[in-house]
Motif scaffolding. Structure first.
Motif, PDB file in Angstrom:
ATOM      1  N   UNK A 249      -7.671   9.797 -11.256  1.00  0.00           N
ATOM      2  CA  UNK A 249      -8.633   8.562 -10.391  1.00  0.00           C
ATOM      3  C   UNK A 249      -8.407   6.840 -10.629  1.00  0.00           C
ATOM      4  N   UNK A 250      -8.836   6.586  -9.683  1.00  0.00           N
ATOM      5  CA  UNK A 250      -7.878   4.957 -10.282  1.00  0.00           C
ATOM      6  C   UNK A 250      -6.494   4.295 -10.711  1.00  0.00           C
TER       7      UNK A 250
ATOM      8  N   UNK B 130      -3.245   2.350  -9.609  1.00  0.00           N
ATOM      9  CA  UNK B 130      -2.917   1.498  -8.332  1.00  0.00           C
ATOM     10  C   UNK B 130      -1.627   1.316  -8.764  1.00  0.00           C
ATOM     11  N   UNK B 131      -0.882   1.671  -7.777  1.00  0.00           N
ATOM     12  CA  UNK B 131      -0.114   2.320  -7.053  1.00  0.00           C
ATOM     13  C   UNK B 131       1.031   1.139  -6.299  1.00  0.00           C
ATOM     14  N   UNK B 132       2.165   0.398  -6.011  1.00  0.00           N
ATOM     15  CA  UNK B 132       2.277  -0.251  -4.962  1.00  0.00           C
ATOM     16  C   UNK B 132       4.113   0.269  -4.905  1.00  0.00           C
ATOM     17  N   UNK B 133       4.452   0.549  -3.892  1.00  0.00           N
ATOM     18  CA  UNK B 133       6.158   0.540  -3.803  1.00  0.00           C
ATOM     19  C   UNK B 133       6.236  -0.248  -2.407  1.00  0.00           C
TER      20      UNK B 133
ATOM     21  N   UNK C 131       1.896  11.371   1.299  1.00  0.00           N
ATOM     22  CA  UNK C 131       2.775  12.109   0.083  1.00  0.00           C
ATOM     23  C   UNK C 131       4.305  12.685   0.612  1.00  0.00           C
TER      24      UNK C 131
ATOM     25  N   UNK D 244       6.092  10.012   1.283  1.00  0.00           N
ATOM     26  CA  UNK D 244       6.763   9.407   0.396  1.00  0.00           C
ATOM     27  C   UNK D 244       7.654   9.766  -0.854  1.00  0.00           C
TER      28      UNK D 244
ATOM     29  N   UNK E  32       6.972   2.153   2.684  1.00  0.00           N
ATOM     30  CA  UNK E  32       5.870   1.243   2.031  1.00  0.00           C
ATOM     31  C   UNK E  32       4.802   1.934   1.422  1.00  0.00           C
ATOM     32  N   UNK E  33       4.272   1.608   0.467  1.00  0.00           N
ATOM     33  CA  UNK E  33       2.982   2.697   0.220  1.00  0.00           C
ATOM     34  C   UNK E  33       2.519   2.119  -0.874  1.00  0.00           C
ATOM     35  N   UNK E  34       0.895   1.294  -0.657  1.00  0.00           N
ATOM     36  CA  UNK E  34      -0.249   0.262  -1.758  1.00  0.00           C
ATOM     37  C   UNK E  34      -0.525   1.446  -1.670  1.00  0.00           C
ATOM     38  N   UNK E  35      -1.054   1.720  -3.043  1.00  0.00           N
ATOM     39  CA  UNK E  35      -3.306   1.654  -3.575  1.00  0.00           C
ATOM     40  C   UNK E  35      -4.018   1.309  -3.738  1.00  0.00           C
ATOM     41  N   UNK E  36      -4.502   0.857  -3.629  1.00  0.00           N
ATOM     42  CA  UNK E  36      -5.843  -0.423  -4.715  1.00  0.00           C
ATOM     43  C   UNK E  36      -7.385   0.161  -4.468  1.00  0.00           C
ATOM     44  N   UNK E  37      -7.550  -0.555  -6.041  1.00  0.00           N
ATOM     45  CA  UNK E  37      -8.792  -0.060  -6.281  1.00  0.00           C
ATOM     46  C   UNK E  37      -9.581  -1.730  -6.433  1.00  0.00           C
ATOM     47  N   UNK E  38     -10.896  -1.959  -5.797  1.00  0.00           N
ATOM     48  CA  UNK E  38     -11.354  -2.236  -6.157  1.00  0.00           C
ATOM     49  C   UNK E  38     -12.615  -2.114  -7.042  1.00  0.00           C
ATOM     50  N   UNK E  39     -12.658  -3.133  -7.976  1.00  0.00           N
ATOM     51  CA  UNK E  39     -13.173  -2.763  -9.230  1.00  0.00           C
ATOM     52  C   UNK E  39     -14.612  -2.529  -9.051  1.00  0.00           C
ATOM     53  N   UNK E  40     -15.556  -2.156  -8.267  1.00  0.00           N
ATOM     54  CA  UNK E  40     -16.756  -2.021  -7.821  1.00  0.00           C
ATOM     55  C   UNK E  40     -16.586  -0.337  -7.325  1.00  0.00           C
TER      56      UNK E  40
ATOM     57  N   UNK F 143     -17.232  -1.330 -11.557  1.00  0.00           N
ATOM     58  CA  UNK F 143     -16.714   1.044 -12.104  1.00  0.00           C
ATOM     59  C   UNK F 143     -16.643   0.604 -14.290  1.00  0.00           C
TER      60      UNK F 143
ATOM     61  N   UNK G 205     -14.763   6.272  -6.683  1.00  0.00           N
ATOM     62  CA  UNK G 205     -14.682   4.869  -7.025  1.00  0.00           C
ATOM     63  C   UNK G 205     -13.648   4.633  -5.348  1.00  0.00           C
TER      64      UNK G 205
END
Lengths: 450, 450
Positions: free
Chosen positions: A180-181, A183-186, B173, B176, B183-191, B241, B285
């Motif tokens: 979980x959580x 962070x990934x970027x390509x 996936x 990818x 181009x791929x991006x996964x990100x989490x806000x802190x909340x 979190x 998350x």
């Protein structure tokens, strides 16, 4: 955490994996290295990417620490300057730093073979080839491999697992899929590349200046060439992958010929078969990878390109990966075998530096391909060089901080470089700067602003 | 491309997958939908995320197009305003738009069941459950599924494959892992968030205002509550979190009690068991996913969260996914079965809109949690509402563009919103604005700046 000697598994025997195995073996760890490709030393064709790389001070520091810097120096060619080729074939040399400062052209294969041979000589390193890492189970501390020849699957348990398996790391994919959580970027820059060779002259002579990195800066694109010990040069054309003016569009020999004759005319007599090479050689992409976290508790870390793949325009990919190993080695020295401290510290130290060099590398494309042909930029470099000579404690040019100052972190180099650029922007806007750049007034202006 | 009726495979029978199956079946396609979970209609506990969602005009437009808007309206509760709860329990209602404009609280389960039932009635839709998509082979136009109960693997070939399998899509996936330059991006806000329930009062009565979305804005965090048809409310606490002031830190009943009594005191009498709920319910998350390309030639596309997962603060996740289906449907109408045109057009239209709503959603956290408690912000809303009432063609507030104006693209709403915010920043800096906000002078100022 109990502190005792442990078994280590490393996925990947590339530049970083093989170097890491040596560092850990020297500290008494029992290291197994699994590499998905055949043994480099027994195959004819090298399957990796670039043929040569620029080794600079951060990389040398790592090689010195394991004692093979002198061996590598024998197969490295110092490049003291950028040699700029304009469209008419005029040449201008732009020194990289002070007189003796150079970056070194080394064969990727040569340096990897040297590292593998050193690792192989150590009694506590075992090298296994044709073993592809499929996934890692972080909870079980288990790495899964599949043999490329026999299809046999192996589960390897170890107290410590490192993924040094490059930009498309299986270990990183396992983190993406299982945590979980994460962070990934390509992402890809639009610029792609193709390699071309300039052969050696008679008796292994060099057909261009040997001790320079050659650049044909053309604004939105460029060609570069690095010397090889056999007298040849490896050229790389960096050019948009797609769009109106791109590799995609150069789809006939005629179009390619017109393009090369217009932009790289002085290089063509040196590679008479460039059209064949252009047809034959693949177009490769340039990925940047950023991710977080790199580690899992006290038992796993990504390292090298697996943690932070970057574009090649600062010549720091290998150097950054080698510095990862040095930083880790220093942390082992500081915290002994307390991996519950070492790995979080490693990540905390290296993540901002990896992010910084990723950004610096992307920005440097512009410097290489565009600014090296710009008189104003060259004047700025001259002003900086003069000031830095007189006040070496007050001013180190940004390029030198990254390349020749391994004691300055990449993240500091990025921050200092931005600050310095702010000052130089003001200086370059001074009226009549072309004529007064050498004056005391300008020196005073810089001193006031530091 | 030859134009003829084709077989379609959809991975995922969630909100977007089931809606898409209906749109395609209505156009005469033969559709097979594979869902990794059991059939929602035959299981007791819903395994998805949020219990209720805010349906707004973009979503209604899709439901109307397939003719079930009236059925859904029966199980939807209009929310005409934000009901702001300050720390003392004082209430202020802030209308979302003009008098009749509302967003609608709907049960995720209820709407999904309605869509599945409609799909199931169509002769050319087949629904298969417990079938998890593992991967997609784009060249072979083949989707691989594994049955959760029997472990049986199925390969499904189809002329068209859609991945509507959510934020952690197997189809994405596969892109990818198998495509260059993805181009791929996964990100989490802190909340992160945790759900809590306020039960219904006697005879299914509502213990707070029924027709509002309740917000307890607390700056860096907030709680919200949406009404359910049975008289209960589902509360969601959005809270960091990790860090000093976070879910991590609320690790005892005592600390949790102090926290809730300080910040959400007026809600506590309505949920006497909140401490038990807090202990029992998970912390989830909030991921944002951006990727490109979504499609493969004329035979594959990501759609919905699989292409563009966003955070929930604009209440647009479902609405955006539904709008994907409407846009695709319109393109089918325009280009008939020319999928080599439809899919590239779909991607070209929707990618900038998905990026825009992703950014709008992240920005709206700040508006909900912080600004809804700020008098200056409320004054700005009042000025905008007044001006918009008088000049509806010249000014639509940003929230309304996104929520009530499906003819305005998300990307336009983002751009217009930024432009309008620039104007309002100037207006709000006008001296004595608190007293002259209602004046002709201010109206003139806005008119001049448009």
């Amino acid at each position: 955490m109990e502190a005792k000697k442990k078994d280590v598994v490393i996925a990947g025997s590339g530049l970083v994996g093989s170097l890491l195995s040596i560092f850990l073996a020297k500290k008494g760890y029992k290291v197994k290295v699994f590499e998905r490709r055949p043994d480099l030393r027994s195959t004819n064709s090298y399957q990796g990417r670039s043929i040569n790389l620029a080794l600079s001070d951060r990389g040398w520091r790592a090689l010195k620490k394991i004692g093979i810097d002198q061996d590598i120096k024998k197969i490295a060619i110092p490049m003291y300057a950028r040699m700029i080729h304009d469209v008419k074939g005029n040449l201008v040399a732009q020194p990289y730093g002070k007189n003796d400062q150079a970056i070194y052209s080394v064969s990727r294969l040569g340096i990897n073979v040297a590292l593998l041979e050193l690792a192989d000589k150590m009694p506590n390193v075992e090298l296994l080839f044709d073993e592809r890492c499929e996934s890692i189970d972080f909870e079980k501390k288990e790495a899964n491999f599949v043999n490329a020849i026999t299809d046999r699957r192996t589960k390897e348990n170890a107290s410590l697992i490192f993924s040094a398996d490059g930009a498309f790391s299986a270990g990183r994919l396992s983190k993406q899929l299982s945590s979980d959580r994460f962070e990934y970027q390509q992402f890809y820059i639009n610029c792609a590349y193709k390699e071309l060779a300039i052969p050696a002259g008679e008796n292994g002579s060099f057909l261009m200046e040997k001790n320079a990195l050659h650049i044909w800066p053309r604004g939105a694109f460029m060609m570069i060439a690095l010397p090889n010990p056999d007298g040849s040069f490896t050229c790389t054309l960096f050019f948009p992958a797609s769009g109106d003016f791109s590799f995609e569009e150069l789809d006939t020999r005629e179009k390619t010929k017109i393009f090369f004759e217009k932009y790289f005319n002085d290089a063509l007599p040196l590679m008479p078969d460039y059209l064949d090479q252009f047809e034959r050689n693949p177009v490769s992409s340039l990925v940047t990878v950023k991710c977080f976290p790199w580690i899992y508790k006290d038992s796993f870390s990504l390292i090298g390109d697996a943690a932070h793949a970057i574009v090649p325009f600062f010549g720091q990919g290998m150097n950054c990966g080698f510095e990862d190993c040095v930083v880790l080695d220093e942390l082992i020295e500081e915290y002994q075998e307390k991996w519950d401290v070492i790995l979080p510290e490693f990540e905390k130290l290296r993540k901002p530096d990896a992010d910084a060099i990723a950004d610096l590398a992307i920005n440097n494309f512009n410097e290489m391909s565009d600014k090296t042909g710009d008189p104003k930029f060259l004047l700025q470099k001259k002003i900086e060089a003069k000031f830095s000579d007189k006040y070496p404690d007050k001013w180190i040019p940004a390029y030198s901080m990254v390349t020749f100052s391994p004691h300055i972190r990449y993240s500091e180099a990025l921050a200092n470089g931005k600050r310095q650029q702010g000052i130089m922007d003001e200086i370059m806007n001074t009226e009549n700067i072309e004529n007064i750049w050498d004056s005391e007034q300008i020196e005073e202006m810089i001193l006031e602003r530091i």
